[in-house]
Enzyme design. Structure first.
Site, PDB file in Angstrom:
ATOM      1  N   GLU A   1       0.843  -1.206   0.000  1.00 16.20           N
ATOM      2  CA  GLU A   1       0.000   0.000   0.000  1.00 16.20           C
ATOM      3  C   GLU A   1       0.874   1.250   0.000  1.00 16.20           C
ATOM      4  O   GLU A   1       2.017   1.209   0.442  1.00 16.20           O
ATOM      5  CB  GLU A   1      -0.841   0.026   1.290  1.00 16.20           C
ATOM      6  CG  GLU A   1      -2.265  -0.415   1.116  1.00 16.20           C
ATOM      7  CD  GLU A   1      -3.137   0.598   0.376  1.00 16.20           C
ATOM      8  OE1 GLU A   1      -2.611   1.489  -0.302  1.00 16.20           O
ATOM      9  OE2 GLU A   1      -4.365   0.478   0.496  1.00 16.20           O
ATOM     10  N   ASP A   2       0.277   2.356  -0.443  1.00 15.95           N
ATOM     11  CA  ASP A   2       1.012   3.621  -0.306  1.00 15.95           C
ATOM     12  C   ASP A   2       0.866   4.179   1.104  1.00 15.95           C
ATOM     13  O   ASP A   2       1.842   4.612   1.701  1.00 15.95           O
ATOM     14  CB  ASP A   2       0.568   4.643  -1.363  1.00 15.95           C
ATOM     15  CG  ASP A   2      -0.928   4.859  -1.403  1.00 15.95           C
ATOM     16  OD1 ASP A   2      -1.675   4.136  -0.708  1.00 15.95           O
ATOM     17  OD2 ASP A   2      -1.381   5.773  -2.122  1.00 15.95           O
TER      18      ASP A   2
ATOM     19  N   ASP B   1      -4.227   4.997   6.540  1.00 14.51           N
ATOM     20  CA  ASP B   1      -4.778   6.230   7.089  1.00 14.51           C
ATOM     21  C   ASP B   1      -5.749   5.843   8.216  1.00 14.51           C
ATOM     22  O   ASP B   1      -5.314   5.501   9.317  1.00 14.51           O
ATOM     23  CB  ASP B   1      -5.449   6.963   5.924  1.00 14.51           C
ATOM     24  CG  ASP B   1      -5.857   8.378   6.240  1.00 14.51           C
ATOM     25  OD1 ASP B   1      -5.638   8.837   7.363  1.00 14.51           O
ATOM     26  OD2 ASP B   1      -6.420   9.047   5.356  1.00 14.51           O
TER      27      ASP B   1
ATOM     28  N   PHE C   1      -1.772  16.392   4.369  1.00 15.80           N
ATOM     29  CA  PHE C   1      -2.202  15.931   3.051  1.00 15.80           C
ATOM     30  C   PHE C   1      -0.967  15.803   2.169  1.00 15.80           C
ATOM     31  O   PHE C   1      -0.351  16.799   1.800  1.00 15.80           O
ATOM     32  CB  PHE C   1      -3.184  16.939   2.449  1.00 15.80           C
ATOM     33  CG  PHE C   1      -3.980  16.385   1.300  1.00 15.80           C
ATOM     34  CD1 PHE C   1      -3.420  15.503   0.385  1.00 15.80           C
ATOM     35  CD2 PHE C   1      -5.320  16.732   1.148  1.00 15.80           C
ATOM     36  CE1 PHE C   1      -4.145  14.986  -0.666  1.00 15.80           C
ATOM     37  CE2 PHE C   1      -6.063  16.225   0.091  1.00 15.80           C
ATOM     38  CZ  PHE C   1      -5.477  15.354  -0.820  1.00 15.80           C
TER      39      PHE C   1
ATOM     40  N   ARG D   1       0.674  11.816  -8.702  1.00 18.30           N
ATOM     41  CA  ARG D   1       1.129  10.464  -8.331  1.00 18.30           C
ATOM     42  C   ARG D   1       2.559  10.218  -8.800  1.00 18.30           C
ATOM     43  O   ARG D   1       3.292   9.443  -8.205  1.00 18.30           O
ATOM     44  CB  ARG D   1       0.220   9.404  -8.963  1.00 18.30           C
ATOM     45  CG  ARG D   1      -1.188   9.358  -8.400  1.00 18.30           C
ATOM     46  CD  ARG D   1      -1.883   8.097  -8.902  1.00 18.30           C
ATOM     47  NE  ARG D   1      -3.324   8.143  -8.769  1.00 18.30           N
ATOM     48  CZ  ARG D   1      -4.005   7.764  -7.691  1.00 18.30           C
ATOM     49  NH1 ARG D   1      -3.362   7.322  -6.632  1.00 18.30           N
ATOM     50  NH2 ARG D   1      -5.319   7.820  -7.673  1.00 18.30           N
TER      51      ARG D   1
END
Ligand code: PRP
Length: 177
Positions: free
Chosen positions: A97-98, A101, A150, A163
């Site tokens: 995963e990036d 959260d 963010f 991205r």
């Protein structure tokens, strides 16, 4: 006026950390095969860079999911948009995963994947935002633990853009100013 970006993690820092994580995986799995599952779209850049540095036999697959609209996001129900191509029965799976959260996506996804009977399954995320966690998720390999800001780049987007940045940056979107 444009979106404002501030570099949080440089390309060099990411390269170094990706190599360290790959070394951990290499030491742990030796000559066993590892099956990397990339969670699209954000995990794609991280998976490619990591996979190139893994010396065990590697196979790859991809999955894409999305939350059911904003209203039901808190339910933690995730819709599978693109399922895996191959079975994971008896495989040593590493989910890539990036970012973790709230944990809702991974919590749902990992439960669903455990039902498919992998031999082992670990979670590897480039970024972790533990202060945002709503649902507990066990992470096995983490690149960087970051505050609740963010961020974009290295797979992470703002409105599908950024991205492709080779670094992680904090974004102050033009629209928010
Ligand atoms: C992001 C990220 C994780 C998820 C993490 O995906 O890639 O899959 O959100 O959030 P959570 O821990 O709160 O569930 P996103 O839905 O933005 O899709 P993308 O990877 O295509 O950008």
């Amino acid at each position: 006026m444009a979106d404002k970006l501030r570099v949080m993690i440089t390309e060099e820092e990411i390269d170094k950390r990706v190599k360290e994580i790959a070394d951990e995986i290499n030491a742990e799995y030796g000559d066993q095969e590892v099956h990397l599952i990339c969670v699209l779209r954000g995990g794609s850049f991280f998976m490619c860079e990591l996979a190139k540095r893994i010396t065990c036999p590697v196979t790859l697959d991809f999955i894409a999911c999305s939350s059911y609209g904003n209203d039901t996001k808190s339910s933690g129900v995730v819709r599978i948009v693109k399922d895996l191509s191959d079975s994971i029965v008896d495989k040593n799976v590493i989910v890539i995963e990036d970012v973790v959260d709230t944990g809702r996506t991974l919590n749902y996804l990992l439960d669903m994947l455990w039902d498919r009977k992998p031999k082992t399954m670990k979670l590897c995320a480039l970024l972790d935002k533990p202060s945002r966690r709503v649902v507990e998720v066990k992470t096995d390999y983490i690149g960087f633990t970051i505050p609740d800001e963010f961020v974009v780049g290295y797979g992470l987007d703002y409105a599908q853009r950024y991205r492709n940045l080779p670094y992680i940056a904090v974004i102050e979107p033009e629209a928010a100013k």
